[in-house]
Design a protein around this motif. Structure first.
Motif, PDB file in Angstrom:
ATOM      1  N   ASP A 129       0.907  -1.186  -0.108  1.00 21.06           N
ATOM      2  CA  ASP A 129      -0.181  -0.037  -0.097  1.00 21.06           C
ATOM      3  C   ASP A 129       0.916   1.434  -0.046  1.00 21.06           C
ATOM      4  O   ASP A 129       0.632   2.406  -0.754  1.00 21.06           O
ATOM      5  CB  ASP A 129      -0.968  -0.074   1.195  1.00 21.06           C
ATOM      6  N   GLU A 130       2.024   1.223   0.808  1.00 23.02           N
ATOM      7  CA  GLU A 130       2.995   2.379   0.804  1.00 23.02           C
ATOM      8  C   GLU A 130       3.441   2.827  -0.590  1.00 23.02           C
ATOM      9  O   GLU A 130       3.521   4.096  -0.771  1.00 23.02           O
ATOM     10  CB  GLU A 130       4.111   2.112   1.721  1.00 23.02           C
ATOM     11  N   LEU A 131       3.674   2.028  -1.316  1.00 26.20           N
ATOM     12  CA  LEU A 131       4.370   1.834  -2.615  1.00 26.20           C
ATOM     13  C   LEU A 131       3.165   2.831  -3.556  1.00 26.20           C
ATOM     14  O   LEU A 131       3.716   3.513  -4.276  1.00 26.20           O
ATOM     15  CB  LEU A 131       4.403   0.566  -3.385  1.00 26.20           C
ATOM     16  N   PHE A 132       2.016   2.876  -3.250  1.00 29.97           N
ATOM     17  CA  PHE A 132       0.889   3.495  -4.017  1.00 29.97           C
ATOM     18  C   PHE A 132       0.321   4.594  -3.250  1.00 29.97           C
ATOM     19  O   PHE A 132      -0.762   4.987  -3.285  1.00 29.97           O
ATOM     20  CB  PHE A 132      -0.264   2.507  -4.448  1.00 29.97           C
ATOM     21  N   GLY A 133       1.002   5.075  -2.263  1.00 25.85           N
ATOM     22  CA  GLY A 133       0.691   6.354  -1.311  1.00 25.85           C
ATOM     23  C   GLY A 133      -0.866   5.870  -0.728  1.00 25.85           C
ATOM     24  O   GLY A 133      -1.371   6.866  -0.380  1.00 25.85           O
ATOM     25  N   ARG A 134      -0.744   4.529  -0.478  1.00 26.40           N
ATOM     26  CA  ARG A 134      -2.173   3.950   0.095  1.00 26.40           C
ATOM     27  C   ARG A 134      -3.618   4.506  -0.482  1.00 26.40           C
ATOM     28  O   ARG A 134      -4.535   4.702   0.131  1.00 26.40           O
ATOM     29  CB  ARG A 134      -2.090   4.383   1.685  1.00 26.40           C
ATOM     30  N   ASP A 135      -3.445   4.710  -1.573  1.00 29.45           N
ATOM     31  CA  ASP A 135      -4.622   5.543  -2.319  1.00 29.45           C
ATOM     32  C   ASP A 135      -5.867   4.470  -2.304  1.00 29.45           C
ATOM     33  O   ASP A 135      -7.004   5.060  -2.221  1.00 29.45           O
ATOM     34  CB  ASP A 135      -4.251   6.067  -3.688  1.00 29.45           C
ATOM     35  N   LEU A 136      -5.805   3.113  -2.202  1.00 31.98           N
ATOM     36  CA  LEU A 136      -7.029   2.752  -1.996  1.00 31.98           C
ATOM     37  C   LEU A 136      -7.421   2.251  -0.690  1.00 31.98           C
ATOM     38  O   LEU A 136      -8.349   1.605  -0.249  1.00 31.98           O
ATOM     39  CB  LEU A 136      -6.751   1.079  -2.711  1.00 31.98           C
ATOM     40  N   GLY A 137      -6.702   2.683   0.170  1.00 42.48           N
ATOM     41  CA  GLY A 137      -6.806   2.698   1.928  1.00 42.48           C
ATOM     42  C   GLY A 137      -5.895   2.031   2.375  1.00 42.48           C
ATOM     43  O   GLY A 137      -4.783   1.453   1.786  1.00 42.48           O
ATOM     44  N   ASP A 138      -5.586   2.241   3.627  1.00 42.26           N
ATOM     45  CA  ASP A 138      -4.577   1.662   4.632  1.00 42.26           C
ATOM     46  C   ASP A 138      -4.651   0.010   4.664  1.00 42.26           C
ATOM     47  O   ASP A 138      -5.791  -0.338   5.066  1.00 42.26           O
ATOM     48  CB  ASP A 138      -4.522   2.171   5.881  1.00 42.26           C
ATOM     49  N   LEU A 139      -3.424  -0.635   4.349  1.00 43.28           N
ATOM     50  CA  LEU A 139      -3.567  -1.933   4.814  1.00 43.28           C
ATOM     51  C   LEU A 139      -3.431  -2.172   6.205  1.00 43.28           C
ATOM     52  O   LEU A 139      -2.435  -1.606   6.927  1.00 43.28           O
ATOM     53  CB  LEU A 139      -2.664  -2.804   4.134  1.00 43.28           C
ATOM     54  N   PRO A 140      -4.316  -2.859   6.888  1.00 53.34           N
ATOM     55  CA  PRO A 140      -4.342  -2.725   8.403  1.00 53.34           C
ATOM     56  C   PRO A 140      -3.244  -3.857   8.962  1.00 53.34           C
ATOM     57  O   PRO A 140      -2.854  -4.892   8.395  1.00 53.34           O
ATOM     58  CB  PRO A 140      -5.675  -3.291   8.885  1.00 53.34           C
ATOM     59  N   TYR A 141      -2.390  -3.318   9.942  1.00 52.50           N
ATOM     60  CA  TYR A 141      -1.573  -4.065  10.749  1.00 52.50           C
ATOM     61  C   TYR A 141      -1.603  -4.047  12.148  1.00 52.50           C
ATOM     62  O   TYR A 141      -1.954  -2.932  12.629  1.00 52.50           O
ATOM     63  CB  TYR A 141      -0.077  -3.597  10.328  1.00 52.50           C
ATOM     64  N   PHE A 166      -1.538  -0.435  14.366  1.00 51.96           N
ATOM     65  CA  PHE A 166      -0.524   0.249  13.540  1.00 51.96           C
ATOM     66  C   PHE A 166      -1.032   1.553  12.891  1.00 51.96           C
ATOM     67  O   PHE A 166      -2.125   1.746  12.288  1.00 51.96           O
ATOM     68  CB  PHE A 166       0.151  -0.712  12.396  1.00 51.96           C
ATOM     69  N   VAL A 167      -0.184   2.454  13.096  1.00 50.58           N
ATOM     70  CA  VAL A 167      -0.636   4.024  12.565  1.00 50.58           C
ATOM     71  C   VAL A 167       0.153   4.369  11.460  1.00 50.58           C
ATOM     72  O   VAL A 167       1.347   4.736  11.841  1.00 50.58           O
ATOM     73  CB  VAL A 167      -1.045   4.913  13.700  1.00 50.58           C
ATOM     74  N   PRO A 168      -0.306   4.512  10.245  1.00 44.67           N
ATOM     75  CA  PRO A 168       0.854   4.794   9.219  1.00 44.67           C
ATOM     76  C   PRO A 168       1.481   6.457   9.420  1.00 44.67           C
ATOM     77  O   PRO A 168       0.744   7.238  10.114  1.00 44.67           O
ATOM     78  CB  PRO A 168      -0.216   4.997   7.893  1.00 44.67           C
ATOM     79  N   ASP A 169       2.690   6.329   8.961  1.00 45.12           N
ATOM     80  CA  ASP A 169       3.202   7.693   9.135  1.00 45.12           C
ATOM     81  C   ASP A 169       3.454   8.204  10.825  1.00 45.12           C
ATOM     82  O   ASP A 169       3.618   9.202  10.911  1.00 45.12           O
ATOM     83  CB  ASP A 169       2.602   8.802   8.306  1.00 45.12           C
ATOM     84  N   SER A 170       3.344   7.097  11.470  1.00 42.32           N
ATOM     85  CA  SER A 170       3.695   7.677  12.835  1.00 42.32           C
ATOM     86  C   SER A 170       4.958   7.357  13.457  1.00 42.32           C
ATOM     87  O   SER A 170       5.157   7.572  14.826  1.00 42.32           O
ATOM     88  CB  SER A 170       2.347   7.039  13.640  1.00 42.32           C
ATOM     89  N   GLY A 171       5.573   6.605  12.514  1.00 44.14           N
ATOM     90  CA  GLY A 171       7.074   6.214  13.182  1.00 44.14           C
ATOM     91  C   GLY A 171       6.932   4.813  13.579  1.00 44.14           C
ATOM     92  O   GLY A 171       8.061   4.101  14.008  1.00 44.14           O
ATOM     93  N   MET A 172       5.723   4.239  13.541  1.00 45.49           N
ATOM     94  CA  MET A 172       5.452   2.742  14.378  1.00 45.49           C
ATOM     95  C   MET A 172       5.859   1.729  13.022  1.00 45.49           C
ATOM     96  O   MET A 172       5.799   2.418  11.830  1.00 45.49           O
ATOM     97  CB  MET A 172       4.216   2.440  14.443  1.00 45.49           C
ATOM     98  N   ASP A 173       6.340   0.726  13.531  1.00 48.61           N
ATOM     99  CA  ASP A 173       6.639  -0.624  12.588  1.00 48.61           C
ATOM    100  C   ASP A 173       5.381  -1.230  12.302  1.00 48.61           C
ATOM    101  O   ASP A 173       4.702  -1.743  13.294  1.00 48.61           O
ATOM    102  CB  ASP A 173       7.666  -1.486  13.151  1.00 48.61           C
ATOM    103  N   ALA A 174       5.142  -1.743  11.162  1.00 47.77           N
ATOM    104  CA  ALA A 174       4.165  -2.607  10.935  1.00 47.77           C
ATOM    105  C   ALA A 174       4.760  -3.962  10.990  1.00 47.77           C
ATOM    106  O   ALA A 174       5.430  -4.574  10.432  1.00 47.77           O
ATOM    107  CB  ALA A 174       3.431  -2.241   9.436  1.00 47.77           C
ATOM    108  N   TYR A 175       4.138  -4.751  12.123  1.00 46.13           N
ATOM    109  CA  TYR A 175       4.734  -5.910  12.236  1.00 46.13           C
ATOM    110  C   TYR A 175       3.945  -7.011  11.826  1.00 46.13           C
ATOM    111  O   TYR A 175       4.498  -8.263  11.323  1.00 46.13           O
ATOM    112  CB  TYR A 175       4.902  -6.280  13.722  1.00 46.13           C
TER     113      TYR A 175
END
Ligand code: FAD
Ligand code: UDP
Length: 401
Positions: A265-277, A334-343
């Motif tokens: 999702d990050e590769l496409f700027g999450r334009d379809l929505g955030d993949l949940p982690y 996981f919150v995107p762009d918050s500095g957290m890692d998606a595990y």
């Protein structure tokens, strides 16, 4: 160790490489090594973090204790090919992972086994219930809790209720924010009830252990090849994109191979929505004592806000008197762009559909290959990622012949 890495591209032109591997974890490093070595390709490995080894990264902390910076990593596999490949880059220290669950005030083996039954129900009653399990399922077999819960027999239902309530319910709520019934059954199926005496966490693994000099040293050796260049602290998306079914590098069509192990999702700027982690907060604490707990990991299945405590010395076998480091894991969304890692990918039909929509965009792009725990949105262990990367390398090598 002779591996040298730069931080940032420092004038390197990614277009001058035959292959670009995004991520220096198992996925990226495995493919990089094979294409460099067997295919003679010039490979650029680009890693966002300031170190190699992905989530398997380990290092010494201030007290000189070898810690796993992204959570406890225990190597275990039944895959001979993976084992042979990784064994080229490390020797293994014998280690068999054992986990205890603190159930109210008693430490019991997990996966829940013969000994746990007797601790939970008393010697005599525990033995009777065990014999019932053996008669129903056989001995030395794994029974997922969701399967055991389907039992209609009153004794088996009693065992299932106990294990569900005391091992799975609270821990799973902490880890996933959902009950075991609500999450994908393959997740709790990773830790089945074990009808037998084996108290190892991975009873059926043909090989298990710890890399003798640590995981980071394993990766240093894997990436140390004349055809591999490693660039750290560099976001590949600054020069890499997939648009209109083509790979663009520095804005131009790129004819080499791209092996991508980041989130799709990050590769496409999450334009379809955030993949949940799910993400984790890891609290490390160094204590002035030889040993804190009897095993590598203790799971807190009926109390506390954290899920588990790991004591690294108990896993790595490091000998250091009077000091030890432990780590508590707190799970969180996981919150995107918050500095957290998606595990952890959160497996559900809805999330899979969103993943598939992103995946469809790269499916027809011949020279772009997503691989690994993030890019495939899978609950892979290290050996699963390595296996997937070895298969991808087979395909890419065959194509370049
Ligand atoms: P990662 O290791 O995540 O590597 C991907 C890399 O890509 C990352 O370093 C990331 O920084 C980089 N990246 C992403 N986007 C970009 C970008 N745009 N540009 C550049 N770089 C980028 N497995 C086991 O077998 N045993 C265990 O005991 C075990 N314990 C675990 C405990 C925890 C808490 C967690 C979270 C995982 C555990 N695992 C375990 C799983 C194991 O960590 C993974 O299977 C494996 O490390 C995944 O490798 P990977 O290469 O797919 O991904
Ligand atoms: N689990 C649990 N109690 C335990 C151990 C595991 O409820 O004592 C459940 C929980 O949902 C967890 C899953 O089983 O997320 C998989 O556990 P595992 O130890 O494999 O998780 P990981 O080490 O990958 O975090």
């Amino acid at each position: 160790m002779s591996l040298t890495c730069t931080h940032g591209l420092e004038g390197l032109d990614p277009r001058s490489f035959d292959v670009i591997c995004v991520g220096a974890g198992y996925a990226g490093a495995t493919v990089a090594r094979r294409l460099a070595e067997e295919g003679g390709k010039k490979v650029l490995v680009v890693e966002l973090r300031d170190h190699i080894a992905g989530n398997a990264y380990d290092c010494e902390d201030e007290a000189g204790i070898l810690i796993h910076a992204y959570g406890p990593h225990i190597y275990h596999t039944t895959n001979q090919r993976v084992h042979e490949f990784l064994s080229r880059f490390t020797q293994w220290l014998p280690y068999e992972h054992r986990v205890l669950a603190l159930i109210h005030d008693t430490l019991m083996p997990v996966p829940f086994n013969h000994a746990s039954l007797k601790l939970a129900f008393g010697e005599e009653e525990g033995e009777r219930l065990y014999q019932k399990l053996v008669a129903t399922f056989g001995e030395n077999v794994k029974v997922p809790i969701m399967e055991l819960r389907a039992s209609e027999d009153a004794d088996l239902a009693r065992v299932a209720d106990y294990v569900y309530e005391n091992v799975f319910l609270y821990y799973t709520m902490k880890q996933w924010g959902q009950t075991p019934d609500e999450i994908d059954p393959s997740v709790t199926g990773r830790v089945p009830v074990f009808v037998g005496d084996d108290d190892r966490y991975f009873p059926q693994a043909t090989w298990q252990g710890m890399p003798k000099d640590g995981y980071t040293a394993l990766f240093e050796r894997m990436l140390d090849h004349e055809n591999i260049t490693v660039v750290l602290s560099q976001d590949a998306r600054e020069f890499l994109a997939v648009a209109d079914g083509r790979v663009l590098v520095c804005g131009e069509p790129y004819a080499g191979e791209v092996v991508y192990s980041g989130p799709l999702d990050e590769l496409f700027g999450r334009d379809l929505g955030d993949l949940p982690y799910r993400s984790l907060r890891m609290d490390f604490e160094t204590l002035a004592m030889d040993r804190f707990q009897p095993v590598g990991t203790v799971n807190y299945t009926t109390s506390e806000d954290f899920t588990r405590i790991t004591e690294f010395k108990n896993m790595t076998g490091q000998v250091k008197e009077g000091v030890t480091t432990i780590m508590r894991e707190y799970s969180r969304p996981f919150v995107p762009d918050s500095g957290m890692d998606a595990y952890y990918a959160i497996l559900s039909p809805e999330n899979q559909a969103l993943y598939d929509a992103y995946r469809a965009r790269v499916e027809g792009v011949e020279n772009f290959s997503p691989v690994g725990r993030l890019a495939e949105y899978r609950y892979f262990d290290m050996d699963g990622v390595c296996a997937s990367a070895l298969e991808l390398a087979d395909r890419l090598l065959a194509r370049s012949e």
